[in-house]
Write an enzyme that holds these catalytic residues in place. Sequence first.
Site, PDB file in Angstrom:
ATOM      1  N   GLN A   1       0.799  -1.221   0.000  1.00 58.29           N
ATOM      2  CA  GLN A   1       0.000   0.000   0.000  1.00 58.29           C
ATOM      3  C   GLN A   1       0.839   1.283   0.000  1.00 58.29           C
ATOM      4  O   GLN A   1       0.354   2.311  -0.455  1.00 58.29           O
ATOM      5  CB  GLN A   1      -0.950   0.005   1.201  1.00 58.29           C
ATOM      6  CG  GLN A   1      -2.029  -1.067   1.081  1.00 58.29           C
ATOM      7  CD  GLN A   1      -2.985  -1.058   2.261  1.00 58.29           C
ATOM      8  OE1 GLN A   1      -2.708  -1.642   3.293  1.00 58.29           O
ATOM      9  NE2 GLN A   1      -4.115  -0.387   2.112  1.00 58.29           N
TER      10      GLN A   1
ATOM     11  N   ASP B   1       2.289   0.477  -8.019  1.00 56.98           N
ATOM     12  CA  ASP B   1       3.636   0.583  -8.606  1.00 56.98           C
ATOM     13  C   ASP B   1       4.484   1.665  -7.935  1.00 56.98           C
ATOM     14  O   ASP B   1       5.677   1.467  -7.685  1.00 56.98           O
ATOM     15  CB  ASP B   1       3.556   0.918 -10.104  1.00 56.98           C
ATOM     16  CG  ASP B   1       3.275  -0.320 -10.935  1.00 56.98           C
ATOM     17  OD1 ASP B   1       3.044  -1.393 -10.346  1.00 56.98           O
ATOM     18  OD2 ASP B   1       3.262  -0.197 -12.179  1.00 56.98           O
TER      19      ASP B   1
ATOM     20  N   ARG C   1       3.817   0.299  12.946  1.00 59.40           N
ATOM     21  CA  ARG C   1       3.601  -1.060  12.452  1.00 59.40           C
ATOM     22  C   ARG C   1       3.651  -1.022  10.923  1.00 59.40           C
ATOM     23  O   ARG C   1       2.827  -0.375  10.291  1.00 59.40           O
ATOM     24  CB  ARG C   1       2.225  -1.558  12.930  1.00 59.40           C
ATOM     25  CG  ARG C   1       1.837  -2.868  12.319  1.00 59.40           C
ATOM     26  CD  ARG C   1       0.432  -3.336  12.700  1.00 59.40           C
ATOM     27  NE  ARG C   1       0.130  -4.514  11.924  1.00 59.40           N
ATOM     28  CZ  ARG C   1      -0.980  -4.725  11.233  1.00 59.40           C
ATOM     29  NH1 ARG C   1      -1.968  -3.842  11.240  1.00 59.40           N
ATOM     30  NH2 ARG C   1      -1.137  -5.823  10.530  1.00 59.40           N
TER      31      ARG C   1
ATOM     32  N   HIS D   1       1.225  -9.032   4.783  1.00 60.50           N
ATOM     33  CA  HIS D   1       0.011  -8.217   4.674  1.00 60.50           C
ATOM     34  C   HIS D   1      -0.519  -8.367   3.234  1.00 60.50           C
ATOM     35  O   HIS D   1      -0.509  -7.433   2.452  1.00 60.50           O
ATOM     36  CB  HIS D   1       0.342  -6.761   5.004  1.00 60.50           C
ATOM     37  CG  HIS D   1      -0.846  -5.908   5.361  1.00 60.50           C
ATOM     38  ND1 HIS D   1      -0.967  -5.248   6.561  1.00 60.50           N
ATOM     39  CD2 HIS D   1      -1.975  -5.599   4.682  1.00 60.50           C
ATOM     40  CE1 HIS D   1      -2.102  -4.563   6.594  1.00 60.50           C
ATOM     41  NE2 HIS D   1      -2.731  -4.756   5.449  1.00 60.50           N
TER      42      HIS D   1
ATOM     43  N   ASN E   1      -1.660 -10.621   8.480  1.00 59.70           N
ATOM     44  CA  ASN E   1      -2.693  -9.607   8.674  1.00 59.70           C
ATOM     45  C   ASN E   1      -4.033 -10.045   8.091  1.00 59.70           C
ATOM     46  O   ASN E   1      -4.106 -10.458   6.922  1.00 59.70           O
ATOM     47  CB  ASN E   1      -2.266  -8.302   7.984  1.00 59.70           C
ATOM     48  CG  ASN E   1      -3.306  -7.217   8.136  1.00 59.70           C
ATOM     49  OD1 ASN E   1      -3.475  -6.668   9.226  1.00 59.70           O
ATOM     50  ND2 ASN E   1      -4.023  -6.914   7.069  1.00 59.70           N
ATOM     51  N   GLU E   2      -5.075  -9.932   8.881  1.00 63.20           N
ATOM     52  CA  GLU E   2      -6.457 -10.199   8.454  1.00 63.20           C
ATOM     53  C   GLU E   2      -6.572 -11.412   7.531  1.00 63.20           C
ATOM     54  O   GLU E   2      -6.979 -11.284   6.373  1.00 63.20           O
ATOM     55  CB  GLU E   2      -7.063  -8.965   7.784  1.00 63.20           C
ATOM     56  CG  GLU E   2      -7.359  -7.856   8.758  1.00 63.20           C
ATOM     57  CD  GLU E   2      -8.285  -6.772   8.193  1.00 63.20           C
ATOM     58  OE1 GLU E   2      -8.761  -6.911   7.052  1.00 63.20           O
ATOM     59  OE2 GLU E   2      -8.524  -5.790   8.908  1.00 63.20           O
TER      60      GLU E   2
ATOM     61  N   ASN F   1      -7.858  -5.855  13.980  1.00 65.52           N
ATOM     62  CA  ASN F   1      -8.182  -4.629  13.255  1.00 65.52           C
ATOM     63  C   ASN F   1      -9.698  -4.460  13.287  1.00 65.52           C
ATOM     64  O   ASN F   1     -10.437  -5.433  13.162  1.00 65.52           O
ATOM     65  CB  ASN F   1      -7.762  -4.735  11.786  1.00 65.52           C
ATOM     66  CG  ASN F   1      -6.271  -5.023  11.617  1.00 65.52           C
ATOM     67  OD1 ASN F   1      -5.488  -4.867  12.558  1.00 65.52           O
ATOM     68  ND2 ASN F   1      -5.887  -5.437  10.419  1.00 65.52           N
TER      69      ASN F   1
ATOM     70  N   TYR G   1     -12.998  -1.809  11.897  1.00 67.81           N
ATOM     71  CA  TYR G   1     -13.438  -0.637  11.148  1.00 67.81           C
ATOM     72  C   TYR G   1     -14.930  -0.370  11.230  1.00 67.81           C
ATOM     73  O   TYR G   1     -15.346   0.759  11.382  1.00 67.81           O
ATOM     74  CB  TYR G   1     -13.045  -0.776   9.658  1.00 67.81           C
ATOM     75  CG  TYR G   1     -11.570  -0.611   9.446  1.00 67.81           C
ATOM     76  CD1 TYR G   1     -11.017   0.641   9.215  1.00 67.81           C
ATOM     77  CD2 TYR G   1     -10.713  -1.704   9.524  1.00 67.81           C
ATOM     78  CE1 TYR G   1      -9.652   0.814   9.064  1.00 67.81           C
ATOM     79  CE2 TYR G   1      -9.346  -1.544   9.379  1.00 67.81           C
ATOM     80  CZ  TYR G   1      -8.820  -0.283   9.143  1.00 67.81           C
ATOM     81  OH  TYR G   1      -7.473  -0.113   9.013  1.00 67.81           O
TER      82      TYR G   1
ATOM     83  N   GLU H   1      -5.279  -1.840  14.003  1.00 68.11           N
ATOM     84  CA  GLU H   1      -5.742  -0.881  12.994  1.00 68.11           C
ATOM     85  C   GLU H   1      -7.115  -0.364  13.379  1.00 68.11           C
ATOM     86  O   GLU H   1      -7.969  -1.143  13.816  1.00 68.11           O
ATOM     87  CB  GLU H   1      -5.911  -1.545  11.611  1.00 68.11           C
ATOM     88  CG  GLU H   1      -4.655  -1.822  10.867  1.00 68.11           C
ATOM     89  CD  GLU H   1      -4.926  -2.435   9.492  1.00 68.11           C
ATOM     90  OE1 GLU H   1      -5.946  -2.104   8.859  1.00 68.11           O
ATOM     91  OE2 GLU H   1      -4.105  -3.270   9.071  1.00 68.11           O
TER      92      GLU H   1
END
Length: 510
Positions: free
Chosen positions: A42, A75, A100, A145, A189-190, A327, A329, A394
Amino acid sequence: MKQVWIIVIFSYVAFVGITSGKGVDLTFPKGFLIGTATSSYQVEGAWNVSGRGESVWDWFTKTKPERIADGSNGDTTSNSYYKYKEDVKYIKSLGLDYYRFSISWSRILPTGYTNQINKDGIQYYKNLINELLENGIEPIVTLYHWDHPQFLEEMGGWTNEIIVDLFVDYARIMFKALGDKVQRWVTINEPTLICRYGYYVNSLQIAPGKDLGDVGVYLCGHNILKAHAKTYHMYDKEFRATQNGQLSIALQCMGYVAADGNDVDTAFQFDCGWMAHPIYKGDYPEIMKSRVALVSKAQGYSRSRLPRFSKKWISYIKGTWDYFAFNHYTPVYVTRDPDERKGIYNSDTGLINGILPSWEASAGIGFYVLPSAFGDLLRKLKDEYDNPPVWITENGCPDHGEIEDYNRIRYHYLYLTELLKAVKRDGCNVKAYTIWSIIDLFEWNSGFTVKFGIVSVDFDDPSTPRSPKLSTYWWKNVIKSRKLLPIPTNSSMMLKKEFSSCHARSGPFS
Ligand code: NOJ
């Protein structure tokens, strides 16, 4: 009679006070940590430099750009591969305790195999860690991740058990290279998200984007649990004595709401419990085992699509944690699927996921704001897993990149108020809170159409300059005072002044 009324009115005022956050002590407990996070694909960019191999996300975004809202890819994204020092300056200026970040597996092992180890890749993470430590920021490293080497995916990725040992090999290289300076690790992660949306075609398809019906999803989860547990045991055996770090897995736990408490539990077990139950209690949750067996049978399968763990594996996986990482949200409203009364099974949970019309939406599809669901989740984790030390790895709010990001501040304020209530009133053992994210980044299927950063990145400018948002200042003051501060309003002159003078500068504020 008068006394009764006084008691009723007093109780009502107290209730409203507590539920609205009033009456809650908004000071963070002593030792409570606040940090921030990103992930390799990311933010790093530099997708094909210094020997990095292709990852599933490179492949997915290039071969299925229609799956990304703006057809973009990672990219270059936030260019943190080149600009990590600037990111660290922001983290330091804010006063955050930890950062993190995740390692790009294919930057270290371009094909996933250990015959080819990319030294430049390792050096990049060493540099980042040194920069953090020199600035008094603790590095927290996520090994995976979502961006595994595409070469491994060609062989089945997380649905082929061979990946379990390959993950352990990769983890060993990272513990050896970085473990003397890293005290806290996240293995994966997740996992449920990659499994549910990576190996099953639906509206939110993510890399590797394979359509393996309703079978691949559980195979993926099964292998991820094995990879996590084997890595944990390998760390115990080979590194714990000298490195003494803490390991866990970062789960996705949504806030389920339903008219019936049993439905909340079912939804929770299929989401958070899918991974948490085997690790914290032993084996898959009963409701998952019975429901998937039932639906598999009704679909004509000769055995449950949910693979079984042997007794040996159950006890091997159980206890592979040093803290509880998750995490969070959004809330989800679940109702029973009425088709089941007619013998039609549309899903393994038997539930339909939705929302309530009263819930506040955010800029992100599927992201709603319901702080009470977060508080309820913290209490559920406390009851379900015997009040383990919890790290919220998160939490954050998507918007369209507004510099005056009042909604983001409001989201953090409301969610942290719930957190403080859960800790101070209900005794939940929450140790740390992680802001997602420090900078704007590539948001998977949403590309760059939504933003999560508390620091802005201008993706239209090839030099990807960073600049503060209103939340940068709010957070800085919150961290300085170790107390939740009021949400600024348009009339908050102090912040506005501070904000406009700093925004004129580029680069980290002082
Ligand atoms: C959780 C994921 O770990 C992260 O990569 C993502 O950006 C956020 N959810 C927001 O969708």
